[in-house]
Design a protein around this motif. Structure first.
Motif, PDB file in Angstrom:
ATOM      1  N   CYS A 131      35.910  49.823  43.914  1.00  0.00           N
ATOM      2  CA  CYS A 131      35.321  49.286  42.639  1.00  0.00           C
ATOM      3  C   CYS A 131      36.348  48.455  41.999  1.00  0.00           C
ATOM      4  CB  CYS A 131      34.673  50.455  41.832  1.00  0.00           C
ATOM      5  SG  CYS A 131      33.140  50.746  42.615  1.00  0.00           S
ATOM      6  N   ALA A 132      37.442  49.032  41.535  1.00  0.00           N
ATOM      7  CA  ALA A 132      38.685  48.422  40.874  1.00  0.00           C
ATOM      8  C   ALA A 132      39.098  47.190  41.445  1.00  0.00           C
ATOM      9  CB  ALA A 132      39.910  49.744  40.606  1.00  0.00           C
ATOM     10  N   ARG A 133      38.962  47.404  42.851  1.00  0.00           N
ATOM     11  CA  ARG A 133      39.390  46.133  43.552  1.00  0.00           C
ATOM     12  C   ARG A 133      38.417  45.132  43.470  1.00  0.00           C
ATOM     13  NH1 ARG A 133      40.151  48.542  48.180  1.00  0.00           N
ATOM     14  NH2 ARG A 133      37.982  47.820  48.981  1.00  0.00           N
ATOM     15  N   PHE A 134      37.271  45.485  43.734  1.00  0.00           N
ATOM     16  CA  PHE A 134      36.108  44.499  43.550  1.00  0.00           C
ATOM     17  C   PHE A 134      36.140  43.643  42.168  1.00  0.00           C
ATOM     18  CE2 PHE A 134      31.738  43.310  42.168  1.00  0.00           C
ATOM     19  CZ  PHE A 134      31.509  42.602  43.152  1.00  0.00           C
ATOM     20  N   VAL A 135      36.303  44.489  40.916  1.00  0.00           N
ATOM     21  CA  VAL A 135      36.299  44.017  39.802  1.00  0.00           C
ATOM     22  C   VAL A 135      37.455  42.942  39.412  1.00  0.00           C
ATOM     23  CG1 VAL A 135      36.549  44.455  37.291  1.00  0.00           C
ATOM     24  CG2 VAL A 135      35.108  45.773  38.821  1.00  0.00           C
ATOM     25  N   PHE A 136      38.579  43.385  39.884  1.00  0.00           N
ATOM     26  CA  PHE A 136      39.627  42.401  39.797  1.00  0.00           C
ATOM     27  C   PHE A 136      39.600  41.079  40.586  1.00  0.00           C
ATOM     28  CE2 PHE A 136      43.763  40.761  41.189  1.00  0.00           C
ATOM     29  CZ  PHE A 136      44.737  40.958  39.965  1.00  0.00           C
ATOM     30  N   ASN A 137      39.107  41.304  41.850  1.00  0.00           N
ATOM     31  CA  ASN A 137      38.728  39.872  42.669  1.00  0.00           C
ATOM     32  C   ASN A 137      37.781  39.125  42.151  1.00  0.00           C
ATOM     33  OD1 ASN A 137      40.931  40.631  44.510  1.00  0.00           O
ATOM     34  ND2 ASN A 137      39.668  41.504  45.853  1.00  0.00           N
ATOM     35  N   HIS A 138      36.847  39.921  41.799  1.00  0.00           N
ATOM     36  CA  HIS A 138      35.487  39.091  41.181  1.00  0.00           C
ATOM     37  C   HIS A 138      35.933  38.328  39.924  1.00  0.00           C
ATOM     38  CE1 HIS A 138      31.033  38.364  40.342  1.00  0.00           C
ATOM     39  NE2 HIS A 138      31.583  38.598  38.957  1.00  0.00           N
ATOM     40  N   PHE A 139      36.555  38.975  39.041  1.00  0.00           N
ATOM     41  CA  PHE A 139      36.928  38.381  37.814  1.00  0.00           C
ATOM     42  C   PHE A 139      38.109  37.104  38.021  1.00  0.00           C
ATOM     43  CE2 PHE A 139      34.301  41.380  35.861  1.00  0.00           C
ATOM     44  CZ  PHE A 139      33.360  40.834  35.453  1.00  0.00           C
ATOM     45  N   LEU A 140      39.010  37.487  38.844  1.00  0.00           N
ATOM     46  CA  LEU A 140      39.852  36.333  39.291  1.00  0.00           C
ATOM     47  C   LEU A 140      39.275  35.548  39.789  1.00  0.00           C
ATOM     48  CD1 LEU A 140      42.685  35.393  40.003  1.00  0.00           C
ATOM     49  CD2 LEU A 140      42.728  36.565  42.022  1.00  0.00           C
ATOM     50  N   ALA A 141      37.974  35.240  40.542  1.00  0.00           N
ATOM     51  CA  ALA A 141      37.426  34.209  41.061  1.00  0.00           C
ATOM     52  C   ALA A 141      36.657  33.579  39.937  1.00  0.00           C
ATOM     53  CB  ALA A 141      36.352  34.807  42.200  1.00  0.00           C
ATOM     54  N   VAL A 142      36.020  34.371  38.845  1.00  0.00           N
ATOM     55  CA  VAL A 142      35.264  33.746  37.996  1.00  0.00           C
ATOM     56  C   VAL A 142      36.278  33.059  37.038  1.00  0.00           C
ATOM     57  CG1 VAL A 142      33.960  34.576  35.632  1.00  0.00           C
ATOM     58  CG2 VAL A 142      33.354  35.723  37.918  1.00  0.00           C
ATOM     59  N   ARG A 143      37.324  33.559  36.627  1.00  0.00           N
ATOM     60  CA  ARG A 143      38.451  32.709  35.943  1.00  0.00           C
ATOM     61  C   ARG A 143      38.717  31.723  36.566  1.00  0.00           C
ATOM     62  NH1 ARG A 143      42.232  37.209  32.278  1.00  0.00           N
ATOM     63  NH2 ARG A 143      42.986  35.038  31.699  1.00  0.00           N
ATOM     64  N   ARG A 144      39.164  31.551  37.643  1.00  0.00           N
ATOM     65  CA  ARG A 144      39.497  30.466  38.498  1.00  0.00           C
ATOM     66  C   ARG A 144      38.381  29.347  38.575  1.00  0.00           C
ATOM     67  NH1 ARG A 144      39.450  31.671  44.521  1.00  0.00           N
ATOM     68  NH2 ARG A 144      37.290  31.192  44.114  1.00  0.00           N
ATOM     69  N   ARG A 155      46.990  36.765  42.678  1.00  0.00           N
ATOM     70  CA  ARG A 155      46.398  36.848  44.094  1.00  0.00           C
ATOM     71  C   ARG A 155      45.325  37.984  44.106  1.00  0.00           C
ATOM     72  NH1 ARG A 155      51.410  36.789  48.130  1.00  0.00           N
ATOM     73  NH2 ARG A 155      51.988  38.465  46.825  1.00  0.00           N
ATOM     74  N   PHE A 156      44.334  37.500  45.190  1.00  0.00           N
ATOM     75  CA  PHE A 156      43.301  38.595  45.368  1.00  0.00           C
ATOM     76  C   PHE A 156      43.787  39.889  46.368  1.00  0.00           C
ATOM     77  CE2 PHE A 156      40.883  34.563  45.196  1.00  0.00           C
ATOM     78  CZ  PHE A 156      39.900  34.826  44.365  1.00  0.00           C
ATOM     79  N   LYS A 157      43.345  41.127  45.558  1.00  0.00           N
ATOM     80  CA  LYS A 157      43.706  42.291  46.250  1.00  0.00           C
ATOM     81  C   LYS A 157      43.071  42.445  47.561  1.00  0.00           C
ATOM     82  CE  LYS A 157      44.673  44.534  41.880  1.00  0.00           C
ATOM     83  NZ  LYS A 157      46.291  44.648  42.131  1.00  0.00           N
ATOM     84  N   SER A 158      43.685  42.922  48.439  1.00  0.00           N
ATOM     85  CA  SER A 158      43.150  43.306  49.942  1.00  0.00           C
ATOM     86  C   SER A 158      42.677  44.614  50.174  1.00  0.00           C
ATOM     87  CB  SER A 158      44.377  42.921  50.852  1.00  0.00           C
ATOM     88  OG  SER A 158      43.746  43.265  52.222  1.00  0.00           O
ATOM     89  N   LYS A 159      41.562  44.949  51.013  1.00  0.00           N
ATOM     90  CA  LYS A 159      41.131  46.123  51.249  1.00  0.00           C
ATOM     91  C   LYS A 159      42.137  46.825  52.152  1.00  0.00           C
ATOM     92  CE  LYS A 159      36.795  47.055  52.268  1.00  0.00           C
ATOM     93  NZ  LYS A 159      35.466  46.971  53.182  1.00  0.00           N
ATOM     94  N   HIS A 160      43.018  45.997  52.933  1.00  0.00           N
ATOM     95  CA  HIS A 160      43.909  46.608  54.066  1.00  0.00           C
ATOM     96  C   HIS A 160      45.316  46.565  53.469  1.00  0.00           C
ATOM     97  CE1 HIS A 160      40.444  45.769  56.541  1.00  0.00           C
ATOM     98  NE2 HIS A 160      40.432  44.714  56.224  1.00  0.00           N
TER      99      HIS A 160
END
Length: 183
Positions: free
Chosen positions: A28-41, A103-108
């Protein structure tokens, strides 16, 4: 009275359900970071408008109310807020030319972590267990004792699947000094 901030790292031994909750919170923390990185971009590309932490925090509340992302409510809300703070800090460092573009955070990724703040004594050590928000009492290998107030906890998972908690503790300087009786 002078205060020091100290860090303590301990090994966690979660049971299967606690492991699932920790992994879900990491996701969830990774999703929030990535989602709002995309929104801000996207907001910057479209309108040349920069979103702040306060605006993204309000958008997070709306995101949690949506049906398709209602699962975000299962995670610790403080962890999600801290994820937004990390994103905001990453942008501040980028604009101050101290770091690259976030940068986007990776699940892996080999190691993953999330941080949560201690509000109303939500994080505390009881016997050989630590109480974490939304997870409960988790067994801990406490290698040393400490005095002071816990400010925050960072729960991390290594590549080998081990779990750790790093505590940020605020302590008085006097409690750290040990008298040596003039020796």
């Amino acid at each position: 009275m002078e205060m020091y901030t100290l860090g303590y790292k301990f090994r966690l031994y979660p049971n299967r359900t606690q492991e699932n909750l920790i992994n879900r919170t990491l996701g969830c923390a990774r999703f929030v970071f990535n989602h709002f990185l995309a929104v801000r971009r996207d907001e910057w590309k479209a309108n040349h408008n920069s979103l702040t932490y306060v605006k993204t925090s309000k958008l997070l509340t709306d995101l949690k109310k949506r049906e398709e992302t209602a699962w975000l409510s299962e995670a610790d809300s403080m962890a999600l807020q801290e994820s937004l703070r990390n994103l905001d800090r990453a942008f501040q460092n980028f604009f101050a030319k101290r770091a690259r573009y976030p940068r986007f955070k990776s699940k892996h990724s080999h190691s993953q972590s999330y941080r949560t703040r201690n509000q109303t004594n939500g994080i505390r050590i009881i016997d050989k267990r630590i109480k974490l928000p939304k997870i409960g009492l988790v067994r801990i290998k406490q290698s040393r004792d400490f005095d002071g107030r816990i400010l925050s906890a960072t729960v991390s998972r290594t590549a080998s699947g081990k779990y750790y908690v790093s505590l940020c503790v605020e302590a008085e300087k006097e409690s750290l000094l040990r008298p040596n009786n003039g020796k």
